[in-house]
Write an enzyme that holds these catalytic residues in place. Structure first.
Site, PDB file in Angstrom:
ATOM      1  N   HIS A   1       0.811  -1.222   0.000  1.00  0.00           N
ATOM      2  CA  HIS A   1       0.000   0.000   0.000  1.00  0.00           C
ATOM      3  C   HIS A   1       0.847   1.277   0.000  1.00  0.00           C
ATOM      4  O   HIS A   1       0.329   2.383  -0.151  1.00  0.00           O
ATOM      5  CB  HIS A   1      -0.948  -0.002   1.208  1.00  0.00           C
TER       6      HIS A   1
ATOM      7  N   ASP B   1      -2.573   1.864  -4.426  1.00  0.00           N
ATOM      8  CA  ASP B   1      -3.757   2.123  -3.616  1.00  0.00           C
ATOM      9  C   ASP B   1      -4.820   1.065  -3.889  1.00  0.00           C
ATOM     10  O   ASP B   1      -4.717   0.274  -4.834  1.00  0.00           O
ATOM     11  CB  ASP B   1      -4.305   3.524  -3.908  1.00  0.00           C
TER      12      ASP B   1
END
Lengths: 327, 450
Positions: B423, B427
């Site tokens: 992450h 995203d």
């Protein structure tokens, strides 16, 4: 039992011996009315007179040469050097004469003398008055080397040194002079070559000499709070050395830290470490042997630097923890 | 002029190599092509061979030492030639084009030997004299023992905790009933050797009599302990590093595989005819993944230092399970290969991995990894990202499940998929878009022709 300072214990040992034995006398610089550089012989000239408490010229060569000669002719001289650093001037008499004569004449002559001298740093006396040179003397066959750390040991070992028929170098650490311990009033003798376990423990063996015995005991107390049980051994005499007591201790603890104030390089700690590595304790060693000694510098005059030049309590604590992998 | 031997750089991520084993002593003569030493990199174990004839003049590092890449490990030259006493550090000639030891030139002898490392040379173990004595007395090998001291030095306590707790037996010796002591003495049985059945191991007469019988099964068997080393250690380090540096997020989905199942059936024969291998779902999923990655270049990325590197090429790693770890051979340019070629590549890579024949360059430069557990009763799982990649696809089993299709409940072969992504650089929405696209491709594999 009454307490005496180390300094008083040395004086008492000499006085008691001189009362018993007419052959014993002292010679040295300013040891009469002045009482010697550190006051060890103070008051003795009043009791024994200038014949037996003999002031000498400022010549360590003369003092030591006179003592060797007197000893050869049947006296039992005690000579005092103001600072052990001045041993250099007395070196030829001690090394080439005192140490050799009994051997070279097949035992027909003997040299029963004691060379007493204050050693070590911590008094701000700087480079020429603060050294610890005991390893030099321990190297010479024919000399015995004694380094008491407590008043009790000092009195008993000095009696044994005076009684010994060989030349004995008797090192008195300046910072030990004011330490106190219980000392019996009567004369007693501690045999040369018998180490003393100053504190029993199970985890690490510290072998320390002179003032480092006190520092090691202090470190041991600190380590005790963390559950580390240190055994502190004071060999008391370097020659002869009671290696057996150290071997037994190392077999028990598996770890050894050797501490002396003398410069680590070429210091007597190397001898102890080597003897242990050669001994049956080797198979019980569970960590590398650690040596702590003075830094390889002349002792500085600056008091902070002077302290930093020799092992301190925290250095000993750290070394012990290192051998235990507890750092 | 002595020639340097240095630590080769065998992959783009390699910073140091661990010296596992020397094959030559100082003073030994060495010929070109002879193995000098074995090293372990962050990916593999490999033997490094000599590129010079001569005498091995100097070894600067011991076994288990970590050596930075291009640092001088030793010298080869004529007998009597002078070499530095201490390690000279980085090699001065390592950048020359004709410099020896590029991994390609040692392909022939390149071998992975993951399971072999421990206990080959027990005398090289770092251990205190006391530890050695106790190990001798108890007849255990020091090589099996994890040392607690600096540089893994084995101490007495390590040996003691490794072997069965003799101290328990010793303490029980002191707590034996008087009768038991008497019987033991009369029978000539050592109390230390008896495990007491009473409270805190107190020994009763019955215990002594049981011990008298030949080899009663009272001996407790110590748990098996194996030193963590070789590939196991590499996997451990890499997994820990990935999990602790990359914030993992895993998206799960289910894919209707009815079309893929049909397609595979029709492709089985032609592919086998062309390659000799049977095409499996893995290759079709890899093909679809490569296709989806081309459409979603923002997934095909690596984080290198402060830069996000978007890879043009699609090199897909395929996790292969081994007895003692796993390897990830990389199928290069998976997007440009047809299913037949992919089948051949995947099968041979898997075989090489299992036989320890993978070369370093066959395991490097991956940009994405697929981990397939579909052969087990696993629906979904959270795979750990194979760094420096940024995402990994976990494949579960294909299982018939009731699903709604056009208002009807029907059974369909459904496959669980899990996409773990880093992450820091990807995203949720783009990852979800990628997974959705992958699902669409697999549910309508004709898209692969687009």
């Amino acid at each position: 039992m009454r307490e005496l300072t180390y300094l008083e214990a040395v004086r008492e040992a000499m006085s008691q011996e001189m009362r018993e034995n007419e052959d014993v006398f002292i010679l040295g610089e300013d040891i009469g009315v002045y009482g010697g550089a550190f006051g060890v012989t103070r008051g003795m000239i009043e009791e024994f007179g200038p014949e037996r408490i003999r002031n000498t010229p400022i010549s360590e060569a003369a003092i030591s040469g006179t003592a060797v000669g007197a000893a050869l002719t049947g006296m039992r001289p005690i000579l005092e050097l103001q600072f052990s650093d001045f041993m250099t001037i007395a070196m030829d008499n001690m090394v080439n004469q005192a140490a050799k004569i009994r051997y070279m004449y097949g035992g027909k002559g003997k040299v029963p003398m004691v060379l007493r001298t204050p050693a070590g740093s911590g008094t701000g006396a700087a480079a020429q008055h603060s050294q610890s040179l005991e390893a030099w003397m321990a190297h010479i066959p024919g000399l015995k080397v004694v380094q008491p750390s407590t008043a009790y040991d000092a009195k008993g070992l000095l009696k044994a040194a005076i009684d010994d028929d060989n030349p004995v170098i008797f090192y008195e650490h300046k910072l030990c002079y004011r330490t106190k311990s219980d000392v019996p009033e009567e004369a007693y003798s501690i045999p040369l070559g018998k180490a003393d376990i100053k504190k029993e423990g199970t985890d690490v063996t510290i072998v320390a000499t002179a003032i480092m015995v006190h520092k090691s005991l202090e470190a041991a107390e600190e380590l005790e709070k963390e559950g580390i049980h240190v055994e502190v051994i004071d060999p008391r005499t370097l020659v002869p050395l009671d290696i057996e007591t150290i071997v037994q201790s190392v077999k028990k603890t598996g770890r050894l830290v050797v501490v002396h104030e003398a410069v680590k390089r070429g210091g007597f700690g190397g001898e102890i470490a080597s003897l242990i590595a050669e001994s049956e304790a080797f198979d019980y060693l569970d960590a590398p042997i650690k040596r702590l000694g003075g830094k390889a510098v002349p002792i500085p005059y600056n008091p902070e630097l002077e302290k930093a030049a020799v092992p301190g309590v925290s250095d000993i604590v750290t070394a012990v923890k290192e051998t235990l992998n507890r750092l | 002029m002595p020639k340097e031997i240095f630590m080769p750089k065998l992959s783009s991520t390699m910073q140091v190599g661990t010296l596992l084993q020397w094959f030559k002593e100082e003073g030994d003569s060495v010929e070109v092509g002879e193995p000098l030493f074995e090293i372990m990199t962050d990916k593999i174990n490999i033997e490094v061979e000599s590129y010079e004839d001569g005498i091995l003049l100097k070894r600067y590092f011991e076994e288990d030492d970590e050596v930075p890449i291009n640092h001088v490990v030793g010298y080869i030259g004529e007998a009597g030639e002078e070499v530095p006493e201490s390690p000279p550090g980085e090699s001065g000639v390592s950048n020359k084009p004709d410099s020896p030891k590029s991994p390609e030139s040692s392909e022939q002898q390149t071998e992975t030997a993951p399971q072999e490392q421990p206990s080959e040379q027990p005398e090289k173990v770092r251990a205190t004299p006391a530890a050695r004595r106790v190990a001798r007395e108890r007849e255990v090998s020091l090589a099996e023992i994890e040392g607690s001291g600096p540089k893994g030095r084995v101490h007495q306590a390590d040996v003691e905790s490794f072997t069965t707790t003799a101290s328990a037996a010793a303490s029980s010796a002191s707590s034996a009933t008087p009768l038991a002591q008497k019987v033991a003495k009369a029978e000539g049985v050592e109390l230390q050797d008896i495990a007491g059945s009473g409270p805190r191991g107190k020994i009763y007469r019955a215990d002594v009599e049981k011990a008298k019988q030949p080899e009663a099964a009272s001996q407790t068997v110590p748990a098996k302990r194996v030193k963590m080393a070789g590939m196991r250690k590499i996997v451990a380090d890499r997994m820990l590093h990935s999990k602790t540096t990359a914030p993992h997020v895993t998206l799960n989905s289910e894919i209707d595989m009815v079309e893929v199942v049909a397609m595979r059936k029709r492709l089985l024969d032609p592919v086998e005819k062309q390659t000799g291998y049977r095409i499996s779902y893995t290759e079709i999923i890899m093909k679809a993944t490569a296709h989806a990655l081309k459409r979603h270049p923002n997934i095909n990325i690596s984080l290198e230092g402060n830069e996000i590197v978007q890879h043009d090429a699609v090199h897909i790693g395929l996790a292969v399970a081994l007895e003692d770890g796993l390897l990830v051979p990389v199928i290069k340019d998976a997007d440009r290969k047809g299913l037949a070629e992919l089948t051949a590549d995947c099968k041979s890579a898997g075989q090489k991995a299992k036989s320890g024949k993978l070369k370093p360059d066959e395991m490097s430069e991956g940009t994405f990894t697929i981990s397939n557990l579909g052969m087990y009763a696993v629906d979904t799982f959270n795979p750990v990202i194979n760094q420096p990649e940024s995402a990994i696809l976990g494949i579960g089993r294909i299982n018939e499940k009731p699903v709604g299709v056009d208002g009807q409940i029907v059974l369909r072969p459904m496959m669980g998929v899990s996409l773990s992504f880093d992450h820091r650089v990807i995203d949720g929405a783009p990852a979800a878009a990628f997974l959705t696209d992958l699902k669409a491709i697999l549910e309508n594999p004709l898209e692969l022709l687009m």
